[in-house]
Design a protein around this motif. Structure first.
Motif, PDB file in Angstrom:
ATOM      1  N   PRO A   1       0.815  -1.230   0.000  1.00  0.00           N
ATOM      2  CA  PRO A   1       0.000   0.000   0.000  1.00  0.00           C
ATOM      3  C   PRO A   1       0.843   1.272   0.000  1.00  0.00           C
ATOM      4  O   PRO A   1       0.527   2.225  -0.723  1.00  0.00           O
ATOM      5  CB  PRO A   1      -0.819  -0.142   1.291  1.00  0.00           C
ATOM      6  N   ASN A   2       1.918   1.308   0.790  1.00  0.00           N
ATOM      7  CA  ASN A   2       2.764   2.499   0.815  1.00  0.00           C
ATOM      8  C   ASN A   2       3.500   2.703  -0.505  1.00  0.00           C
ATOM      9  O   ASN A   2       3.683   3.840  -0.953  1.00  0.00           O
ATOM     10  CB  ASN A   2       3.764   2.399   1.966  1.00  0.00           C
ATOM     11  N   VAL A   3       3.941   1.613  -1.128  1.00  0.00           N
ATOM     12  CA  VAL A   3       4.634   1.742  -2.417  1.00  0.00           C
ATOM     13  C   VAL A   3       3.694   2.328  -3.460  1.00  0.00           C
ATOM     14  O   VAL A   3       4.033   3.258  -4.194  1.00  0.00           O
ATOM     15  CB  VAL A   3       5.179   0.374  -2.884  1.00  0.00           C
ATOM     16  N   ARG A   4       2.470   1.795  -3.503  1.00  0.00           N
ATOM     17  CA  ARG A   4       1.518   2.301  -4.488  1.00  0.00           C
ATOM     18  C   ARG A   4       1.108   3.746  -4.181  1.00  0.00           C
ATOM     19  O   ARG A   4       0.956   4.568  -5.080  1.00  0.00           O
ATOM     20  CB  ARG A   4       0.290   1.401  -4.530  1.00  0.00           C
ATOM     21  N   ALA A   5       0.907   4.038  -2.902  1.00  0.00           N
ATOM     22  CA  ALA A   5       0.411   5.360  -2.528  1.00  0.00           C
ATOM     23  C   ALA A   5       1.438   6.448  -2.794  1.00  0.00           C
ATOM     24  O   ALA A   5       1.108   7.516  -3.300  1.00  0.00           O
ATOM     25  CB  ALA A   5       0.005   5.359  -1.061  1.00  0.00           C
ATOM     26  N   TRP A   6       2.710   6.164  -2.451  1.00  0.00           N
ATOM     27  CA  TRP A   6       3.720   7.222  -2.509  1.00  0.00           C
ATOM     28  C   TRP A   6       4.569   7.192  -3.767  1.00  0.00           C
ATOM     29  O   TRP A   6       5.115   8.223  -4.186  1.00  0.00           O
ATOM     30  CB  TRP A   6       4.615   7.141  -1.273  1.00  0.00           C
ATOM     31  N   LEU A   7       4.713   6.038  -4.388  1.00  0.00           N
ATOM     32  CA  LEU A   7       5.560   5.950  -5.576  1.00  0.00           C
ATOM     33  C   LEU A   7       4.772   5.624  -6.833  1.00  0.00           C
ATOM     34  O   LEU A   7       5.340   5.501  -7.910  1.00  0.00           O
ATOM     35  CB  LEU A   7       6.657   4.900  -5.355  1.00  0.00           C
ATOM     36  N   GLY A   8       3.442   5.453  -6.683  1.00  0.00           N
ATOM     37  CA  GLY A   8       2.618   5.082  -7.824  1.00  0.00           C
ATOM     38  C   GLY A   8       2.614   6.116  -8.931  1.00  0.00           C
ATOM     39  O   GLY A   8       2.482   5.785 -10.108  1.00  0.00           O
TER      40      GLY A   8
END
Length: 503
Positions: A23-30
């Motif tokens: 979730p953090n990867v998608r939210a912040w680096l998406g």
């Protein structure tokens, strides 16, 4: 810096998913964009939509991103975070998960510190601002590294059902002695005709396949009946959805959403500990589903009795069902996992390379996958085929064998003799009484685990015995430790003593 930046960045994202979560990867680096420089001295540029993202990533994730980049690139990396407004596309502050299986994207609510962040996270001067007058509810349990929330007055919504990873199916799960019972239990729960194998509680260490088994249940049920409602969430998502429902005064919608399913899969339930109102809501959701004859599957990194910070009534509900654990895979299973992953990635993986990697990564399937990706990326960057020489070159650092290179068999032998209060001559002798044979087998097992010695080398260190006896001892200890908790604890204690270099 390697020129094949796409491969490097892809491996970086894989490492970050293991570290900070999908979730953090998608939210912040998406919506970010990475640019690798032509000059090896120039920094890697990470473009983000606005100042709020730049500040948050710099504060929370910069060190982790740089560490993952260095691992992927095999050299020191400096990260530069810059703002590129064309990445925003009008979605400032609002982060959506991509659609899965054709369903609508799922909007998530998160918090920063003790107040929500406005939908427009930047003020007119380009600096982040907080939305005043909307303090966090008392029950808010979200983590501080999560993305900001949208403050639209839209109705509470967490998305559609049946959001499963297409790769997490039973036919891609490698079965070994360490997970055979858990796999059989998961298959039984997935059978539409079964009613006696749930609630199912799966526990075990990180990266051993709990999520894979859980979602495999969902895929099998959907294959049998495409109309069943399957919901997979992590406990963090459950908490955030609960907070969102409180904020928007949509508690009834929240309850209807979670209780109107045929199968609820909730991952990493240990993160509910210390979050009283979320625990209470999950308790009532759990009860409602079980009373309605629906299926519930829960995973955790430890057994229910060890979740001391959970309410007693919730722990008792978990213990009421079927409890299964997953242990670290044995060598043969690890080799099979590597071969399966290589097949999926269309990699040529020689048997000797698979064994080399499997001997050095003993406790975590995700780490096995990470090592395999490192081999693939390194071979691609240097135009080489994957062989034992390349594996030694790539994995010669950062693996278990290197962490323990300073350990010698004598260290293990001394620790075992001290622990069992026996003499070195007895440990190395031929007396086959249990008083001496068991410590001897444990010492040989630990030598194999903590040093780079081969089986014949270990045999020489134990009085010149036949190396097949050492192989037998190692396999016996590995198998017995899965069922004999006292033995497993003794082995762990001895390993800790050896690694600390003393008693």
């Amino acid at each position: 810096m390697p020129r094949l930046s796409e491969d490097v960045w892809e491996q970086t994202l894989d490492l970050l998913r293991q570290d900070i979560g999908e979730p953090n990867v998608r939210a912040w680096l998406g919506k970010s964009r990475v640019t690798f420089p032509d000059s090896p001295d120039a920094p890697v540029s990470l473009a983000v939509p606005n100042e709020f993202f730049r500040r948050w990533i710099n504060k929370r994730f910069r060190a982790k991103i740089e560490a993952a980049l260095e691992t992927a690139a095999q050299e020191p990396v400096e990260l530069e975070i810059v703002i590129c407004e064309d990445l925003d596309e009008g979605g400032r502050g609002r982060r959506e998960l991509p659609a899965v299986n054709g369903t609508a994207p799922v909007q998530q609510t998160f918090f920063e510190d003790d107040a929500e962040v406005a939908d427009d996270p930047t003020g007119s001067n380009g600096t982040a601002r907080k939305l005043r007058g909307t303090p966090r509810a008392k029950a808010a349990d979200a983590t501080d590294s999560s993305p900001p929330a949208s403050t639209d007055a839209a109705p509470f919504q967490v998305g559609a059902y049946n959001r499963l990873n297409p790769r997490y199916r039973f036919d891609e799960f490698i079965i070994g002695e360490s997970n055979r019972y858990a796999h059989a239990a998961a298959n039984a729960v997935a059978d539409p005709r079964s009613n006696g194998f749930h609630p199912l509680f799966i526990y075990g260490g990180t990266g051993l396949g709990k999520t894979h088994l859980m979602q495999g249940i969902g895929h099998k049920m959907l294959k049998a009946d495409g109309k069943v409602r399957v919901l997979y969430v992590t406990s963090e998502q459950f908490i955030n959805h609960f907070i969102d429902s409180i904020q928007h005064r949509k508690s009834n919608d929240f309850r209807s959403y979670y209780r109107n399913v045929d199968l609820l899969l909730i991952d990493d339930v240990q993160f509910l500990m210390g979050k009283d109102r979320s625990q209470m809501e999950f308790f009532h959701t759990f009860n409602a589903l079980c009373e309605a004859g629906k299926k519930v599957v829960v995973s955790s990194d430890r057994a229910p009795k060890d979740l001391q910070a959970l309410e007693d009534r919730l722990r008792s509900r978990f213990e009421w069902g079927l409890l299964v654990d997953i242990q670290p895979p044995d060598l043969e299973t690890r080799v099979a996992i590597l071969r399966k992953k290589a097949e999926i990635e269309r990699m040529m993986l020689p048997t000797e390379v698979a064994i080399f990697v499997a001997e050095r990564v003993t406790s975590n399937v995700r780490e096995l996958e990470g090592m395999l990706k490192r081999l693939r990326v390194y071979a691609s960057l240097h135009g080489r085929s994957i062989d034992l020489a390349l594996a030694r070159e790539v994995l010669g650092t950062g693996t278990q064998s290197d962490a323990s290179r300073a350990i010698c068999p004598e260290d293990v032998q001394r620790a075992v003799c001290d622990y069992f209060q026996i003499k070195i001559s007895d440990l190395l002798g031929k007396n086959r009484s249990k008083k001496f044979s068991r410590p001897r087998h444990m010492a040989q097992y630990l030598c194999r685990k903590l040093t780079d010695l081969s089986f014949p080398d270990i045999a020489l260190k134990f009085g010149g015995k036949d190396h097949t006896s050492v192989i037998y001892a190692c396999k016996k200890m590995e198998a017995s430790a899965r069922t004999d908790r006292q033995l497993a604890e003794a082995l762990q204690t001895l390993e800790d003593r050896v690694l600390r270099g003393g008693n």
